[in-house]
Motif scaffolding. Structure first.
Motif, PDB file in Angstrom:
ATOM      1  N   ARG A  16       0.830  -1.203   0.000  1.00  0.00           N
ATOM      2  CA  ARG A  16       0.000   0.000   0.000  1.00  0.00           C
ATOM      3  C   ARG A  16       0.868   1.258   0.000  1.00  0.00           C
ATOM      4  O   ARG A  16       0.527   2.259  -0.641  1.00  0.00           O
ATOM      5  N   ALA A  17       1.978   1.200   0.720  1.00  0.00           N
ATOM      6  CA  ALA A  17       2.888   2.344   0.710  1.00  0.00           C
ATOM      7  C   ALA A  17       3.416   2.590  -0.698  1.00  0.00           C
ATOM      8  O   ALA A  17       3.575   3.741  -1.143  1.00  0.00           O
ATOM      9  N   PHE A  18       3.694   1.500  -1.417  1.00  0.00           N
ATOM     10  CA  PHE A  18       4.185   1.624  -2.792  1.00  0.00           C
ATOM     11  C   PHE A  18       3.131   2.294  -3.674  1.00  0.00           C
ATOM     12  O   PHE A  18       3.444   3.179  -4.482  1.00  0.00           O
ATOM     13  N   CYS A  19       1.872   1.907  -3.529  1.00  0.00           N
ATOM     14  CA  CYS A  19       0.801   2.524  -4.318  1.00  0.00           C
ATOM     15  C   CYS A  19       0.704   4.021  -4.000  1.00  0.00           C
ATOM     16  O   CYS A  19       0.498   4.845  -4.908  1.00  0.00           O
ATOM     17  N   GLY A  20       0.862   4.362  -2.702  1.00  0.00           N
ATOM     18  CA  GLY A  20       0.833   5.769  -2.342  1.00  0.00           C
ATOM     19  C   GLY A  20       1.972   6.536  -2.971  1.00  0.00           C
ATOM     20  O   GLY A  20       1.823   7.675  -3.410  1.00  0.00           O
ATOM     21  N   TRP A  21       3.148   5.903  -2.994  1.00  0.00           N
ATOM     22  CA  TRP A  21       4.318   6.559  -3.603  1.00  0.00           C
ATOM     23  C   TRP A  21       4.106   6.774  -5.097  1.00  0.00           C
ATOM     24  O   TRP A  21       4.439   7.828  -5.637  1.00  0.00           O
TER      25      TRP A  21
END
Length: 819
Positions: free
Chosen positions: A135-140
């Protein structure tokens, strides 16, 4: 006190000492980053220029926000390869991150995203929780200004992938996905589906040449390369396996195609696993049917997808009518042949099922197969709304058990008959579609359609060819049918006699009159012996023989036989039976040919009234009756009646039969003759030139109707004073008529008579007299001394001999013998 341990800490207990290892500093990211890895492009990869243009146009319309292209298509069309090409292109054009994520399930997507987060140093991605890192990757991805591409390969469930569609609020990112699904849930949120089909013929040819040349095997490419690509349905996966197998076995395109077309050869033999040179990892059959299990597991009508697919696999891959799936034979078959779904198989006992499958359920099963790209169901494409790739169909047939085929074949044949309109001439596209589907069904299940006797569909398809005015195709078809019926049922079976009867009709329609007569005479003898002289089939053959006699100029024999047939049909079948009407119409034609014009008109007017009452005013047989009446009106000098009726028939024929149907061409030819007889020569010439071009294209340059049209055009040229044009055309007509129809056919006599008149007009008086003397002798012998044409020839010749040319009527030239 909080714990000192963490993902980058290690605690070692040595002599009561605590040594704390601090987390290592993150290494600096080296751009660009590739996470995946991206698959290698196949040998001789084709760039798919047309598809890429569509993808690029779709991407360009994103206006600064991410636009997701969803590559949708069946197995083996090259979706992943095209996505891999875009991934490579993105890196070459400066993308800083490319992620290739297998999207078969959620865990695979999260693992790839988490790995990418670690590789690019996404803040907050600490390796503790896979989902949180993903999810952090999607936010990035949503906020980074770096250029990126994420590929979600082989999406199998829209619900699973829904939370993991990346977005780019900066406009620097792009998402590609590949899937076999055609599911609306994949195209929400700014996503656009791009359908990926098979290679174009040009791409397939380029692939074969490039692939084989790369192995120094160019000699395997021969004149059958295009046919081989077509047989493989231009499917990239199949072409790849075929090329590798050809290389392995040193097989030319011709040799491989011969193996492929053998019905008993299975796909696993001609597209074997040993030919998987690109490491695809599955047999072609398994690849083509990979989505079938998923379709069966789907909610709703999964129990119907297997029997639906098996039925569709027996039909024409190019498509069949959607209405087929609402027919009684199909619904009855589906009711009795549901398959257990994987869910049912896991249960202790079978789940209760409804008593009968409805048309709505059958349609839902089609849409389910469409959704999983096992076939295409698009009602906008009627009458070819339901289509299936030829290799998918073959894979389905090869996984169908032998004992299941008879019921499948009978069901498909019965259903095709149910949707076949009668008459079918007003529906040429539907009729052509049904004929190709009948041919496909016969190819795949021939023996089952001849047990215990020939299925009615086989005969219906051949009759449709005759009614459509396709004599060459009809001749080929009935020759094949005769051979099949003789093989399966024997030479004296009534079905075999019907095939031979229809073959004789096709010969006559094709202008092969003597073949028609010989075969009709043989069939008549056999039918009288086997069925009896009064059997309706015997009457039909007797009638067809009379028609052939008339076409061959044997008018007296035609009249005698025609009168006998009419008497018998009225007594046995009744005065209003279609066969009786047809017999009456044919007899009227014989009367007209014999010069009994008023008798012909009286009989035709009766036929027309009966046809309009029993068949309807727009039935093809009714139109034919009107056409015959026009010809008799012309012979009787009722020119304006002929024009009025011809113009009415032409409008109806173009609307009902189509502008290029042979009967429509006949109507146009009659109208031109009416114009000619009325002195409207320019209009006649313009119409005849159009009819001649159409006849040469539709029927062929040597067809009797084409000869008649050419003959008529020559008479119009002569009437317009274009004598040399008339002579040139008429000499060609005479040579063709003598060769095709024979020297004594009435049309040949007319051609000779008209050429003599042109010679006279051109000043070649002796040539004209010599030829006309020959015409008179033949006319007296063939037509009789008192036939109107014979009388006219005698009068004209007498005038020429006195050097006083006859043949002017009302100030206009009189040209005998137009067709």
């Amino acid at each position: 006190m909080g714990s000192a341990t963490g993902p980058y800490s290690q605690v070692t207990n040595i002599a009561e000492q605590h040594i704390h290892l601090t987390p290592p500093r993150r290494e600096e990211v080296v751009w660009p980053v590739e996470v995946g890895p991206v698959p290698e492009l196949a040998t001789a990869f084709q760039p798919r220029t047309v598809v890429r243009e569509g993808v690029d146009a779709a991407r360009a319309s994103g206006e600064g926000v991410v636009l997701t292209q969803v590559f949708s298509g069946g197995g083996g069309v090259g979706k992943s390869q095209l996505a891999a090409a875009y991934a490579g292109q993105a890196l070459a054009e400066g993308a800083e991150l490319v992620v290739w994520a297998t999207a078969g399930d959620e865990a695979q997507i999260m693992a790839q995203y988490a790995q990418a987060a670690a590789r690019v140093g996404v803040p907050g991605a600490d390796g503790k929780d896979l989902e949180e890192d993903a999810r952090a990757f999607c936010g990035w991805l949503a906020t980074t200004s770096r250029r990126w591409l994420v590929v979600l390969d082989d999406v199998t469930d829209p619900v699973v992938v829904e939370p993991w569609w990346p977005v780019s609020r900066t406009g620097t990112g792009w998402v590609l996905a590949t899937t076999r699904l055609r599911d609306a849930r994949l195209t929400g949120g700014g996503r656009r589906r791009v359908d990926i089909g098979v290679y174009t013929p040009e791409e397939a040819a380029a692939y074969l040449h490039t692939r084989l040349a790369g192995e120094d095997m160019e000699h395997l490419v021969d004149e059958q390369a295009g046919q081989l690509a077509e047989a493989l349905g231009y499917l990239p996966l199949a072409l790849g396996h075929a090329a590798a197998h050809m290389i392995n076995e040193d097989l030319s395109c011709t040799a491989y195609l011969a193996l492929f077309q053998e019905e008993e050869t299975r796909l696993e033999e001609i597209l074997p696993a040993t030919a998987d040179a690109e490491g695809y990892g599955r047999q072609v059959t398994a690849t083509l049917l990979l989505a079938l299990d998923a379709a069966q597991r789907a909610d709703g009508n999964g129990e119907l997808v297997v029997p639906v697919l098996r039925l569709a696999a027996l039909l024409d891959p190019a498509g069949h009518p959607h209405t087929l799936w609402a027919t009684e034979p199909v619904l009855t078959y589906l009711t009795g042949h549901r398959t257990e779904t994987p869910t049912e198989q896991a249960q202790q006992g079978p789940a209760p099922r409804p008593a009968a499958v409805t048309a709505g359920q059958a349609r839902a099963a089609l849409r389910l197969l469409h959704r999983y790209a096992l076939l295409t169901c698009d009602t906008r494409a009627e009458p070819r709304a339901v289509r299936i790739h030829a290799l998918t169909a073959r894979a389905a047939r090869e996984t169908t058990l032998g004992h299941q085929v008879p019921d499948l074949a009978t069901t498909a044949a019965d259903a095709l008959l149910e949707v076949w309109p009668d008459p079918d001439e007003p529906h040429p596209d539907l009729a052509a579609t049904l004929r190709t589907n009948s041919e496909a069904l016969s190819t795949h299940a021939r023996q089952h359609l001849w047990h215990p006797e020939g299925h009615l569909l086989l005969f219906h398809a051949g009759t449709s060819l005759i009614n459509a005015g396709l004599p060459s195709a009809a001749t080929d078809y009935w020759q094949s049918m005769t051979a099949d019926s003789t093989y399966f049922l024997g030479p004296d079976h009534p079905d075999t006699l019907t095939c031979r009867h229809s073959l004789a009709i096709s010969h006559g329609q094709n202008g092969r009159l003597y073949d028609a007569i010989n075969l009709h005479e043989q069939v008549l003898t056999d039918r009288e012996r086997i069925l009896g002289p009064q059997h309706p089939d015997t009457l039909r053959t007797r009638h067809s023989l009379a028609v052939s006699y008339g076409q061959a100029g044997r008018i007296h024999e035609a009249i005698a036989l025609g009168e006998q047939v009419l008497t018998d049909t009225e007594r046995i079948l009744g005065p209003d039976h279609p066969d009786t009407l047809f017999s009456r119409s044919s007899l009227a034609t014989f009367y007209r040919q014999a010069g009994h014009t008023q008798d012909a008109i009286d009989l035709l007017q009766q036929v027309l009234a009966d046809s309009e009452r029993t068949l309807g005013p727009h039935h093809p047989n009714t139109l034919a009756s009107r056409n015959n009446l026009v010809t008799s009106y012309l012979d009787a000098g009722r020119t304006q009646d002929a024009i009025n009726l011809s113009e009415q028939i032409l409008a109806d024929s173009e609307r009902i039969l189509g502008p290029h149907h042979p009967n429509t061409l006949q109507t146009r030819r009659n109208l031109a003759s009416s114009y000619w007889q009325a002195g409207r020569i320019r209009e006649a010439i313009a119409l005849e030139e159009q009819v001649l071009a159409d006849s040469e294209r539709v029927l062929g340059p040597q067809h009797p109707d084409t000869l008649t049209t050419r003959h008529n055009l020559a008479t119009s040229y002569w009437q317009a004073g274009r004598t040399q044009d008339a002579i040139n055309l008429q000499e060609q007509v005479l040579a063709d008529s003598e060769r095709i129809l024979g020297p004594h056919h009435p049309n040949t006599l007319a051609a000779r008579r008209n050429l003599a008149t042109s010679y006279w007009q051109a000043g070649r008086t002796q040539d004209a007299i010599n030829l006309q003397e020959q015409v008179l002798a033949d006319s007296e012998r063939i037509l009789g001394h008192e036939h109107p044409d014979t009388v006219l020839v005698r009068e004209v010749l007498s005038g020429w001999r006195r050097r006083q040319p006859r043949g002017r009527t009302g100030g206009r030239r009189r040209w005998p013998g137009r067709g």
